[in-house]
Write a protein that holds these residues in place. Structure first.
Motif, mmCIF file in Angstrom:
data_model
loop_
_atom_site.group_PDB
_atom_site.id
_atom_site.type_symbol
_atom_site.label_atom_id
_atom_site.label_comp_id
_atom_site.label_asym_id
_atom_site.label_seq_id
_atom_site.Cartn_x
_atom_site.Cartn_y
_atom_site.Cartn_z
ATOM 1 N N SER A 1 64.083 -16.251 -2.431
ATOM 2 C CA SER A 1 65.420 -16.347 -3.035
ATOM 3 C C SER A 1 65.381 -17.218 -4.288
ATOM 4 O O SER A 1 66.160 -17.000 -5.226
ATOM 5 N N GLY A 2 64.471 -18.192 -4.322
ATOM 6 C CA GLY A 2 64.303 -19.002 -5.530
ATOM 7 C C GLY A 2 63.780 -18.164 -6.685
ATOM 8 O O GLY A 2 64.225 -18.318 -7.832
ATOM 9 N N VAL B 1 65.586 -17.404 -10.488
ATOM 10 C CA VAL B 1 64.905 -17.517 -11.786
ATOM 11 C C VAL B 1 65.066 -16.220 -12.585
ATOM 12 O O VAL B 1 65.369 -16.237 -13.783
ATOM 13 N N LEU B 2 64.881 -15.079 -11.918
ATOM 14 C CA LEU B 2 64.930 -13.788 -12.600
ATOM 15 C C LEU B 2 66.362 -13.356 -12.939
ATOM 16 O O LEU B 2 66.600 -12.695 -13.953
ATOM 17 N N ALA B 3 67.322 -13.739 -12.081
ATOM 18 C CA ALA B 3 68.702 -13.286 -12.260
ATOM 19 C C ALA B 3 69.508 -14.177 -13.197
ATOM 20 O O ALA B 3 70.586 -13.776 -13.650
ATOM 21 N N ALA B 4 69.012 -15.373 -13.517
ATOM 22 C CA ALA B 4 69.775 -16.323 -14.337
ATOM 23 C C ALA B 4 70.219 -15.743 -15.688
ATOM 24 O O ALA B 4 71.379 -15.911 -16.080
ATOM 25 N N PRO B 5 69.352 -15.041 -16.445
ATOM 26 C CA PRO B 5 69.807 -14.490 -17.735
ATOM 27 C C PRO B 5 70.937 -13.475 -17.579
ATOM 28 O O PRO B 5 71.877 -13.463 -18.386
ATOM 29 N N LEU B 6 70.856 -12.630 -16.550
ATOM 30 C CA LEU B 6 71.923 -11.653 -16.303
ATOM 31 C C LEU B 6 73.222 -12.364 -15.945
ATOM 32 O O LEU B 6 74.304 -12.012 -16.438
ATOM 33 N N TYR B 7 73.107 -13.394 -15.116
ATOM 34 C CA TYR B 7 74.287 -14.170 -14.734
ATOM 35 C C TYR B 7 74.913 -14.828 -15.964
ATOM 36 O O TYR B 7 76.136 -14.912 -16.084
ATOM 37 N N LEU C 1 70.058 -22.924 -14.377
ATOM 38 C CA LEU C 1 69.941 -22.095 -13.168
ATOM 39 C C LEU C 1 68.492 -21.698 -12.914
ATOM 40 O O LEU C 1 68.060 -21.600 -11.753
ATOM 41 N N ARG C 2 67.734 -21.466 -13.991
ATOM 42 C CA ARG C 2 66.302 -21.192 -13.803
ATOM 43 C C ARG C 2 65.625 -22.382 -13.118
ATOM 44 O O ARG C 2 64.784 -22.219 -12.236
ATOM 45 N N SER C 3 65.992 -23.587 -13.564
ATOM 46 C CA SER C 3 65.421 -24.793 -12.942
ATOM 47 C C SER C 3 65.806 -24.884 -11.471
ATOM 48 O O SER C 3 65.008 -25.301 -10.633
ATOM 49 N N GLU C 4 67.050 -24.524 -11.177
ATOM 50 C CA GLU C 4 67.475 -24.525 -9.772
ATOM 51 C C GLU C 4 66.648 -23.542 -8.959
ATOM 52 O O GLU C 4 66.271 -23.815 -7.815
ATOM 53 N N GLY C 5 66.361 -22.369 -9.541
ATOM 54 C CA GLY C 5 65.517 -21.398 -8.849
ATOM 55 C C GLY C 5 64.141 -21.962 -8.570
ATOM 56 O O GLY C 5 63.583 -21.788 -7.474
ATOM 57 N N LEU C 6 63.580 -22.663 -9.565
ATOM 58 C CA LEU C 6 62.272 -23.288 -9.381
ATOM 59 C C LEU C 6 62.344 -24.371 -8.302
ATOM 60 O O LEU C 6 61.438 -24.505 -7.464
ATOM 61 N N ALA C 7 63.430 -25.140 -8.310
ATOM 62 C CA ALA C 7 63.618 -26.181 -7.296
ATOM 63 C C ALA C 7 63.751 -25.578 -5.899
ATOM 64 O O ALA C 7 63.239 -26.125 -4.919
ATOM 65 N N ILE C 8 64.433 -24.442 -5.802
ATOM 66 C CA ILE C 8 64.581 -23.761 -4.508
ATOM 67 C C ILE C 8 63.211 -23.324 -3.998
ATOM 68 O O ILE C 8 62.899 -23.461 -2.799
ATOM 69 N N MET C 9 62.373 -22.798 -4.892
ATOM 70 C CA MET C 9 61.007 -22.417 -4.498
ATOM 71 C C MET C 9 60.227 -23.631 -3.985
ATOM 72 O O MET C 9 59.531 -23.548 -2.973
#
Length: 435
Positions: free
Chosen positions: A102-103, A107-113, A269-277
């Protein structure tokens, strides 16, 4: 330029503001899954360590990662129920496998969001920031009374402690200047804890029992396993967190008088994705921007990113040294509640300040603000009203920030608000789209 001593004090103040929320999630999850004391201790230490790393990633910023805003990341409460459900029906390894994937999704969905930010004009932004503050106030009041479920909930001594803490913070803000004024919350927490100790309400047993050193280990609970349903569940959790974090970024922008651009939110949000990973790898939790600290920035007017950098470093150290981390847990809930009143109230006041820039004499603006704030606050105060809904809908609507944000966005579209209105003073049509 702040000295090292001042940076430490201001950073430590931010850690104290978010500490209860940071350790509550591992304690709740660990208790529900009947983990051993050693496993619980690891979970808390790993969470603090990863909170610190995640915050540093957010602050430093690169071309594609990090908002470079003074934002602290902490584990999201939205993930508590799903993690317990996944681990109960399968195991923790499956839950952490889902968190890792999900992380990657975030990362991948942040630009679309980021392209959806056109739906956040000033009236929506102001409503969302107001909802963030108002939805946190019940949390503050629960702590004022001693903490939900505590044996002495609502006892006069808890109310007295909260009042003493609040009065000290207000007094310091009234009479002090400069640095002392900027650490008013920390002074209030210290004064409240001293009074609580004199009343016999501070206990150091957890400090004595804690170990001195703990190193976060990748895959402590086993190699990750994967389930499509578990992954989809955690993706939904993190979509909710993305909406919540957007509101926090905009609130921080208001607190530091800075225009928040689309690229900053996407990189954040990309950073949050990395943090989730990282949370999945170190067997911690999914992370999101913590709204608790926005009020502290509004109150102290200290806008330096170096302060948040110091807070991230302190959390890393606390994660490596559990005995020091345990020392911060002796602060009674009532003392924390007294500090939360002024911090969370400051967030709500910031939202109202944003709304003051909107012409509420226009019926559409009035309806957007009124309905979204009412729905968001109602969801936060009475989340159980959605218990009979499917799990997906319940997960979305029980979060007051998310339900209020969705209401504001939908009403803005339905009432045909013009799409070029500013987001935190930035015309979204003029924000660079390349991310």
């Amino acid at each position: 330029m702040l000295s090292k001593q001042k940076l430490f004090a201001l950073g430590f103040q931010h850690v104290m503001a978010m500490y209860a929320g940071a350790i509550a999630v591992p304690l709740i999850v660990g208790g529900a899954l009947h983990l051993t004391p050693a496993q619980m201790a690891y979970l808390v230490a790993a969470d603090l360590f990863t909170c610190g790393i995640a915050t540093l990633l957010q602050i430093m910023g690169t071309r594609f990662f990090g908002s470079r805003l003074p934002v602290i990341l902490g584990c999201t409460f939205t993930a508590v129920g799903p993690i317990i459900a996944i681990a109960s029906t399968s195991n923790l390894a499956t839950a952490y496998g889902a968190i890792i994937l999900s992380g990657i999704f975030v990362v991948l969905a942040a630009p679309l969001y980021g392209k959806l930010l056109r739906f956040f004009p000033t009236v929506v932004t102001g409503s969302v920031v107001t909802i963030i503050g108002l939805s946190l106030i019940p949390v503050a009041m629960n702590n004022v009374a001693g903490g939900q479920g505590s044996a002495d909930f609502g006892q006069p001594r808890n109310l007295l402690l909260a009042l003493v803490t609040l009065l000290v913070i207000l007094l310091v803000n009234r009479v002090a200047k400069g640095f002392l004024r900027s650490i008013s919350v920390l002074i209030g927490l210290f004064a409240g804890t001293v009074v609580a100790y004199a009343m016999g309400m501070v206990h150091f047993a957890p400090v004595a029992d804690a170990s001195w050193v703990s190193i976060a280990q990748p895959f402590y609970f086993g190699k990750p396993e994967f389930s499509i349903m578990a992954v989809c569940t955690m993706i939904i959790v993190n979509i909710v967190s993305m909406v919540e974090s957007t509101g926090v970024y905009l609130a921080v922008g208001k607190a530091i008088d800075q225009k928040v651009e689309q690229k900053q939110i996407v990189n954040g949000l990309r950073s949050e994705g990395l943090a989730i990973m990282l949370g999945g790898i170190f067997n911690a939790f999914p992370y999101t921007a913590f709204s608790q600290n926005v009020g502290l920035i509004s109150l102290t007017r200290v806008k330096s990113r170096n302060v948040i950098f110091a807070a991230g470093g302190i959390m890393v150290v606390l994660g490596l040294l559990p005995k020091l981390a345990a020392l911060t847990t002796v602060i009674p809930n009532a003392v924390l509640g007294g500090a939360m009143i002024v911090m969370f109230g400051s967030v709500a006041a910031s939202g109202m300040s944003i709304l003051s820039e909107v012409d509420l004499r226009k019926e559409s603006n009035l309806l957007i603000a009124a309905c979204s704030i009412a729905v968001g606050l109602g969801s936060a105060v009475l989340p159980q009203m959605f218990d009979q809904l499917p799990s997906f809908a319940k997960m979305l609507l029980q979060n007051g920030i998310v339900s209020g944000s969705i209401t504001a966005i939908v009403l803005n579209i339905v009432l045909a608000r013009k799409q070029g209105e500013s987001v935190k003073g930035v015309n979204v049509s003029e924000v660079p789209q390349k991310v």
